[in-house]
Design a protein around this motif. Structure first.
Motif, PDB file in Angstrom:
ATOM      1  N   GLU A  15      -3.147  -1.387   6.383  1.00 46.17           N
ATOM      2  CA  GLU A  15      -3.372  -1.426   7.239  1.00 46.17           C
ATOM      3  C   GLU A  15      -4.991  -1.376   7.836  1.00 46.17           C
ATOM      4  N   CYS A  16      -4.630  -0.115   8.223  1.00 52.89           N
ATOM      5  CA  CYS A  16      -6.597   0.067   8.907  1.00 52.89           C
ATOM      6  C   CYS A  16      -7.720  -0.257   7.613  1.00 52.89           C
ATOM      7  N   GLN A  17      -7.100  -0.343   6.940  1.00 52.39           N
ATOM      8  CA  GLN A  17      -8.245  -0.531   5.371  1.00 52.39           C
ATOM      9  C   GLN A  17      -8.103  -1.917   5.480  1.00 52.39           C
ATOM     10  N   GLY A  18      -8.018  -3.088   6.525  1.00 51.25           N
ATOM     11  CA  GLY A  18      -7.876  -4.055   6.539  1.00 51.25           C
ATOM     12  C   GLY A  18      -6.754  -5.158   5.056  1.00 51.25           C
ATOM     13  N   MET A  19      -6.167  -4.718   4.812  1.00 47.72           N
ATOM     14  CA  MET A  19      -5.446  -5.347   3.929  1.00 47.72           C
ATOM     15  C   MET A  19      -4.304  -6.336   4.576  1.00 47.72           C
ATOM     16  N   ASP A  20      -4.224  -7.678   4.228  1.00 51.79           N
ATOM     17  CA  ASP A  20      -3.325  -8.284   4.993  1.00 51.79           C
ATOM     18  C   ASP A  20      -2.079  -8.227   4.661  1.00 51.79           C
ATOM     19  N   ASN A  21      -0.870  -8.157   5.558  1.00 51.69           N
ATOM     20  CA  ASN A  21       0.470  -7.286   5.413  1.00 51.69           C
ATOM     21  C   ASN A  21       1.448  -7.790   4.114  1.00 51.69           C
ATOM     22  N   GLY A  22       1.285  -9.514   3.701  1.00 55.94           N
ATOM     23  CA  GLY A  22       1.554  -9.711   2.433  1.00 55.94           C
ATOM     24  C   GLY A  22       1.518  -8.580   1.220  1.00 55.94           C
ATOM     25  N   GLU A  23       0.560  -8.389   0.598  1.00 54.77           N
ATOM     26  CA  GLU A  23      -0.296  -7.729   0.150  1.00 54.77           C
ATOM     27  C   GLU A  23       0.049  -6.205  -0.182  1.00 54.77           C
ATOM     28  N   GLY A  24      -0.557  -5.689   1.322  1.00 58.18           N
ATOM     29  CA  GLY A  24       0.257  -4.326   2.368  1.00 58.18           C
ATOM     30  C   GLY A  24       1.224  -3.379   1.495  1.00 58.18           C
ATOM     31  N   GLN A  25       2.626  -4.820   1.997  1.00 58.99           N
ATOM     32  CA  GLN A  25       4.241  -4.647   1.905  1.00 58.99           C
ATOM     33  C   GLN A  25       4.022  -4.556   0.431  1.00 58.99           C
ATOM     34  N   SER A  26       3.524  -5.347  -0.581  1.00 58.87           N
ATOM     35  CA  SER A  26       3.812  -5.254  -1.972  1.00 58.87           C
ATOM     36  C   SER A  26       3.053  -3.777  -2.509  1.00 58.87           C
ATOM     37  N   ARG A  27       1.795  -3.409  -2.121  1.00 56.23           N
ATOM     38  CA  ARG A  27       1.313  -2.025  -2.441  1.00 56.23           C
ATOM     39  C   ARG A  27       1.996  -0.778  -2.299  1.00 56.23           C
ATOM     40  N   ALA A  28       2.991  -0.817  -0.734  1.00 56.90           N
ATOM     41  CA  ALA A  28       3.459   0.150  -0.004  1.00 56.90           C
ATOM     42  C   ALA A  28       5.054   0.504  -1.159  1.00 56.90           C
ATOM     43  N   ARG A  29       5.279  -0.673  -1.090  1.00 59.77           N
ATOM     44  CA  ARG A  29       6.487  -0.442  -2.380  1.00 59.77           C
ATOM     45  C   ARG A  29       6.530   0.097  -3.729  1.00 59.77           C
ATOM     46  N   LYS A  30       4.895  -0.600  -4.384  1.00 56.49           N
ATOM     47  CA  LYS A  30       4.762   0.031  -5.912  1.00 56.49           C
ATOM     48  C   LYS A  30       4.492   1.473  -4.902  1.00 56.49           C
ATOM     49  N   PHE A  31       3.852   1.718  -4.128  1.00 56.93           N
ATOM     50  CA  PHE A  31       3.595   3.403  -3.800  1.00 56.93           C
ATOM     51  C   PHE A  31       5.316   4.063  -4.015  1.00 56.93           C
ATOM     52  N   ILE A  32       5.824   3.889  -2.954  1.00 54.52           N
ATOM     53  CA  ILE A  32       7.168   4.839  -2.781  1.00 54.52           C
ATOM     54  C   ILE A  32       8.200   4.610  -4.165  1.00 54.52           C
ATOM     55  N   LYS A  33       7.314   3.705  -4.809  1.00 52.36           N
ATOM     56  CA  LYS A  33       8.408   3.288  -6.006  1.00 52.36           C
ATOM     57  C   LYS A  33       7.865   5.004  -6.875  1.00 52.36           C
ATOM     58  N   LEU A  34       6.263   4.520  -7.246  1.00 52.35           N
ATOM     59  CA  LEU A  34       5.947   5.227  -8.205  1.00 52.35           C
ATOM     60  C   LEU A  34       5.613   6.965  -7.848  1.00 52.35           C
ATOM     61  N   VAL A  35       5.943   7.403  -6.390  1.00 58.61           N
ATOM     62  CA  VAL A  35       6.434   8.413  -6.344  1.00 58.61           C
ATOM     63  C   VAL A  35       7.234   9.318  -6.140  1.00 58.61           C
ATOM     64  N   GLY A  36       8.835   8.020  -6.413  1.00 56.81           N
ATOM     65  CA  GLY A  36       9.774   8.465  -6.183  1.00 56.81           C
ATOM     66  C   GLY A  36      11.168   8.636  -4.761  1.00 56.81           C
ATOM     67  N   LEU A  37      10.284   7.949  -3.919  1.00 54.08           N
ATOM     68  CA  LEU A  37      11.115   7.612  -2.273  1.00 54.08           C
ATOM     69  C   LEU A  37      11.036   6.584  -2.502  1.00 54.08           C
ATOM     70  N   GLU A  38      12.168   5.930  -3.585  1.00 57.94           N
ATOM     71  CA  GLU A  38      11.734   3.893  -3.649  1.00 57.94           C
ATOM     72  C   GLU A  38      13.976   4.565  -2.330  1.00 57.94           C
ATOM     73  N   GLY A  39      13.978   4.072  -2.015  1.00 59.05           N
ATOM     74  CA  GLY A  39      15.651   4.270  -1.417  1.00 59.05           C
ATOM     75  C   GLY A  39      15.780   5.143  -0.359  1.00 59.05           C
ATOM     76  N   PHE A  40      14.389   5.235   0.601  1.00 56.17           N
ATOM     77  CA  PHE A  40      14.574   6.812   1.232  1.00 56.17           C
ATOM     78  C   PHE A  40      12.912   5.613   2.806  1.00 56.17           C
TER      79      PHE A  40
END
Length: 72
Positions: A15-40
């Motif tokens: 969000e600080c980088q100016g990413m819109d909410n929808g895209e930001g949420q999508s990328r955040a979920r991808k990153f969380i899954k990528l690093v193995g924190l899905e479910g947390f």
């Protein structure tokens, strides 16, 4: 930030980088899954193990992360 959940810590930097909410949420979920924190996503940093905290901190724009890394 210790008062934000894993998800909110990851999305904050995007969000600080100016990413819109929808895209930001999508990328955040991808990153969380990528690093193995899905479910947390709704856990706070103090609720995670040390290794899990390190993975959360390596996120795009999080406490110790690189704000201009591309995880998409």
């Amino acid at each position: 930030m210790p008062w934000r959940t894993v998800f909110k810590n990851v999305i904050f930097g995007l969000e600080c980088q100016g990413m819109d909410n929808g895209e930001g949420q999508s990328r955040a979920r991808k990153f969380i899954k990528l690093v193995g924190l899905e479910g947390f996503e709704d856990h706070y940093p103090h609720e995670l193990s040390g290794g899990m905290q390190q993975r959360c901190n390596s996120g795009p724009g999080t406490d110790c992360g690189s704000a201009d890394s591309d995880y998409g």
